[in-house]
Design a protein around this motif. Structure first.
Motif, PDB file in Angstrom:
ATOM      1  N   LYS A 144       0.850  -1.289   0.021  1.00 23.43           N
ATOM      2  CA  LYS A 144       0.197   0.108   0.072  1.00 23.43           C
ATOM      3  C   LYS A 144       0.741   1.247  -0.054  1.00 23.43           C
ATOM      4  N   THR A 145       0.623   2.050  -0.995  1.00 25.92           N
ATOM      5  CA  THR A 145       1.579   3.372  -1.219  1.00 25.92           C
ATOM      6  C   THR A 145       0.366   4.565  -0.895  1.00 25.92           C
ATOM      7  N   SER A 146       1.092   5.700  -0.525  1.00 27.39           N
ATOM      8  CA  SER A 146       0.331   6.931  -0.509  1.00 27.39           C
ATOM      9  C   SER A 146       1.022   8.058  -0.762  1.00 27.39           C
ATOM     10  N   PRO A 147       0.393   9.324  -1.399  1.00 24.63           N
ATOM     11  CA  PRO A 147       1.483  10.450  -1.391  1.00 24.63           C
ATOM     12  C   PRO A 147       1.879  11.024  -0.335  1.00 24.63           C
ATOM     13  N   VAL A 148       3.120  11.646  -0.366  1.00 27.23           N
ATOM     14  CA  VAL A 148       3.656  12.426   0.699  1.00 27.23           C
ATOM     15  C   VAL A 148       2.859  13.210   1.187  1.00 27.23           C
ATOM     16  N   GLY A 149       2.551  13.220   2.748  1.00 26.99           N
ATOM     17  CA  GLY A 149       1.815  14.408   3.754  1.00 26.99           C
ATOM     18  C   GLY A 149       0.412  13.867   3.588  1.00 26.99           C
ATOM     19  N   SER A 150       0.142  12.468   3.095  1.00 28.53           N
ATOM     20  CA  SER A 150      -1.225  12.325   3.103  1.00 28.53           C
ATOM     21  C   SER A 150      -1.524  11.411   4.561  1.00 28.53           C
ATOM     22  N   THR A 151      -0.609  10.688   4.855  1.00 32.31           N
ATOM     23  CA  THR A 151      -0.702   9.864   6.129  1.00 32.31           C
ATOM     24  C   THR A 151       0.259   9.670   6.743  1.00 32.31           C
ATOM     25  N   ASN A 152       0.566   8.539   7.801  1.00 35.43           N
ATOM     26  CA  ASN A 152       1.648   8.304   8.305  1.00 35.43           C
ATOM     27  C   ASN A 152       2.297   7.043   7.774  1.00 35.43           C
ATOM     28  N   PHE A 153       3.579   6.592   8.576  1.00 34.61           N
ATOM     29  CA  PHE A 153       4.167   5.256   7.792  1.00 34.61           C
ATOM     30  C   PHE A 153       3.700   4.272   8.412  1.00 34.61           C
ATOM     31  N   TYR A 154       2.855   4.219   9.284  1.00 34.09           N
ATOM     32  CA  TYR A 154       2.080   2.869   9.837  1.00 34.09           C
ATOM     33  C   TYR A 154       1.032   2.429   8.978  1.00 34.09           C
ATOM     34  N   ASN A 155       0.297   3.598   8.101  1.00 36.70           N
ATOM     35  CA  ASN A 155      -0.559   3.274   7.368  1.00 36.70           C
ATOM     36  C   ASN A 155      -0.346   3.009   5.863  1.00 36.70           C
ATOM     37  N   LYS A 198      22.747   5.557  15.132  1.00 35.98           N
ATOM     38  CA  LYS A 198      21.568   6.292  16.003  1.00 35.98           C
ATOM     39  C   LYS A 198      21.005   7.248  14.898  1.00 35.98           C
ATOM     40  N   PRO A 199      19.550   6.952  14.866  1.00 37.02           N
ATOM     41  CA  PRO A 199      18.635   7.735  13.848  1.00 37.02           C
ATOM     42  C   PRO A 199      18.314   9.064  14.402  1.00 37.02           C
ATOM     43  N   ASP A 200      17.962  10.033  13.748  1.00 43.18           N
ATOM     44  CA  ASP A 200      17.307  11.400  14.120  1.00 43.18           C
ATOM     45  C   ASP A 200      15.984  11.456  13.927  1.00 43.18           C
ATOM     46  N   TYR A 201      15.257  11.969  14.980  1.00 42.55           N
ATOM     47  CA  TYR A 201      13.621  11.982  14.763  1.00 42.55           C
ATOM     48  C   TYR A 201      13.335  13.512  14.038  1.00 42.55           C
ATOM     49  N   LYS A 202      12.784  13.284  13.190  1.00 46.54           N
ATOM     50  CA  LYS A 202      12.629  14.428  12.179  1.00 46.54           C
ATOM     51  C   LYS A 202      11.234  14.582  11.909  1.00 46.54           C
ATOM     52  N   TYR A 203      10.743  15.931  11.782  1.00 46.10           N
ATOM     53  CA  TYR A 203       9.327  16.326  11.679  1.00 46.10           C
ATOM     54  C   TYR A 203       9.316  16.538  10.194  1.00 46.10           C
ATOM     55  N   LEU A 204       8.287  15.981   9.492  1.00 42.81           N
ATOM     56  CA  LEU A 204       8.062  15.948   7.955  1.00 42.81           C
ATOM     57  C   LEU A 204       6.896  17.030   7.693  1.00 42.81           C
ATOM     58  N   TRP A 205       5.543  16.595   8.277  1.00 46.25           N
ATOM     59  CA  TRP A 205       4.353  17.103   7.958  1.00 46.25           C
ATOM     60  C   TRP A 205       3.306  16.799   8.812  1.00 46.25           C
ATOM     61  N   THR A 206       2.005  17.742   8.561  1.00 40.73           N
ATOM     62  CA  THR A 206       0.943  17.424   9.337  1.00 40.73           C
ATOM     63  C   THR A 206      -0.118  16.890   8.499  1.00 40.73           C
ATOM     64  N   THR A 207      -0.898  15.993   8.739  1.00 43.23           N
ATOM     65  CA  THR A 207      -1.860  15.516   7.870  1.00 43.23           C
ATOM     66  C   THR A 207      -3.102  16.459   8.003  1.00 43.23           C
ATOM     67  N   ASP A 208      -4.140  16.121   7.082  1.00 44.31           N
ATOM     68  CA  ASP A 208      -5.103  16.827   7.089  1.00 44.31           C
ATOM     69  C   ASP A 208      -6.036  16.632   8.287  1.00 44.31           C
ATOM     70  N   THR A 209      -5.956  15.494   9.055  1.00 45.02           N
ATOM     71  CA  THR A 209      -6.677  15.486  10.330  1.00 45.02           C
ATOM     72  C   THR A 209      -5.547  15.867  11.425  1.00 45.02           C
ATOM     73  N   GLY A 210      -4.798  16.864  11.169  1.00 46.02           N
ATOM     74  CA  GLY A 210      -3.819  17.305  12.099  1.00 46.02           C
ATOM     75  C   GLY A 210      -2.899  16.509  12.747  1.00 46.02           C
ATOM     76  N   GLU A 211      -2.541  15.355  12.338  1.00 48.59           N
ATOM     77  CA  GLU A 211      -1.534  14.475  12.979  1.00 48.59           C
ATOM     78  C   GLU A 211      -0.130  14.982  12.405  1.00 48.59           C
ATOM     79  N   GLU A 212       0.557  15.007  13.402  1.00 49.17           N
ATOM     80  CA  GLU A 212       1.990  15.481  13.045  1.00 49.17           C
ATOM     81  C   GLU A 212       2.774  14.247  12.647  1.00 49.17           C
ATOM     82  N   VAL A 213       3.601  14.040  11.530  1.00 53.11           N
ATOM     83  CA  VAL A 213       4.261  13.038  11.166  1.00 53.11           C
ATOM     84  C   VAL A 213       5.675  13.292  11.307  1.00 53.11           C
TER      85      VAL A 213
END
Length: 326
Positions: A171-182, A249-264
């Motif tokens: 399942k794929t989705s456009p950037v900014g549309s949802t999170n990586f769990y979906n 060690k990974p960095d924790y980076k903000y990417l976008w906020t979805t239409d539902t207001g979720e910060e990804v």
């Protein structure tokens, strides 16, 4: 004395008998088989996880071209390699042995479920045999997750490629549309894409199984501590896990906020591999890495990365062996 050739796994051996005394003349010309059949002492009923070795008899007595090819009608039930059979899931499969000139014989293997779970003593070191790594490049530069799933499916006998899995089950989705769990963001065919987390891969696996007989099931082990993960490997099950490239060690980076207001957010360096072994003495783990193949990594660094990525893990099991939730 007369001679016959016994095909026993990956070894051909000549036996003698005094049942029919006769003189055999052997010249320099090739002698091809005129018949082949399985011997009567073969084990043909197994339980999931069990192994056996098949043997067959080839004639005539003076045959010189005695090479054979082994195959299974359903490798997800019973797979064969040079006569050595492993039972993978409940069902039946026909094992065929074929000579160089096209003669063949068949042996039906019946695989039953294990009604009693097998208890395995925890070993100091262990590596799952026969696991072959699949490399994600060049087709899928960001497709480590679906490639890790594909190589694990291949281990269980499913003849499927990473690109077919991507095109039909990821399942794929456009950037900014949802999170990586979906969903996987964009496409693994692009080097500019991100990736996905364990629920996406678990769903892809179970959708695939739904179209291929439901003989196996993908189970979420996300949140399980690393000792539990090692126990699963010790029982002979590969584990798909999330870590980082080179165990950094990974960095924790903000990417976008979805239409539902979720910060990804995204953890940079995210990577997905299949854990197939460990060695406590050497303090290493053995991974089927879609970028590098079969490699050993420092155990402490791997465990730290596993924890950093949220202890995400997926295990594929024959459906008859578990009552766990999908």
């Amino acid at each position: 004395l007369f001679r016959s050739i016994i095909i026993d796994g990956d070894k051909n051996e000549e036996t003698t008998s005094d049942e029919k005394p006769e003189i055999i003349t052997i010249d320099d010309e090739a002698v091809f088989p005129t018949g082949i059949k399985f011997t009567e002492d073969n084990v043909t009923e197994l339980k999931v996880g069990e192994r056996t070795k098949l043997s067959a008899r080839i004639s005539p007595k003076n045959v010189t071209e005695n090479k054979v090819k082994w195959s299974s009608s359903d490798t997800s039930v019973a797979d064969v390699n040079k006569g050595k059979v492993i039972a993978r899931s409940k069902g039946t499969a026909v094992i065929t042995i074929e000579t160089v000139n096209g003669l063949s014989a068949q042996c039906k293997i019946t695989v039953k479920a294990n009604s009693i779970p097998i208890k395995t003593t925890m070993r100091d070191s262990y590596m799952i045999k026969g696991f072959k790594a699949v490399l994600q490049n060049p087709e899928l530069p960001t497709g480590c997750e679906i490639t890790a799933l594909t190589q694990t499916l291949n281990y269980y006998g499913y003849n499927i490629t990473k690109t077919v899995m991507t095109d039909n089950y990821l399942k794929t989705s456009p950037v900014g549309s949802t999170n990586f769990y979906n969903a996987f963001m964009e496409t693994p065919y692009s080097a500019e894409s991100f990736g996905c987390y364990s629920p996406v891969i678990k769903n892809a696996a179970n959708d695939y199984f739904g179209n291929h007989g439901n003989k196996h099931v993908a189970l979420s082990y996300t949140g399980k501590d690393i000792k539990t993960i090692y126990k699963i490997v010790n029982e002979g099950y590969p584990v798909i896990v999330w870590c980082t490239y080179d165990m950094e060690k990974p960095d924790y980076k903000y990417l976008w906020t979805t239409d539902t207001g979720e910060e990804v957010y995204w953890k940079t360096g995210e990577h997905c591999v299949t854990l197939i072994g460990f060695n406590n003495t050497k303090n290493t783990v053995i991974l089927a890495d879609p970028l590098r193949g079969l490699v050993a990594y420092n155990k402490d660094e791997f465990e730290a990365c596993y924890k950093e990525l949220g202890q995400q893990a997926i295990v594929i099991k024959p459906i008859e062996t578990t009552a766990e939730k999908v």
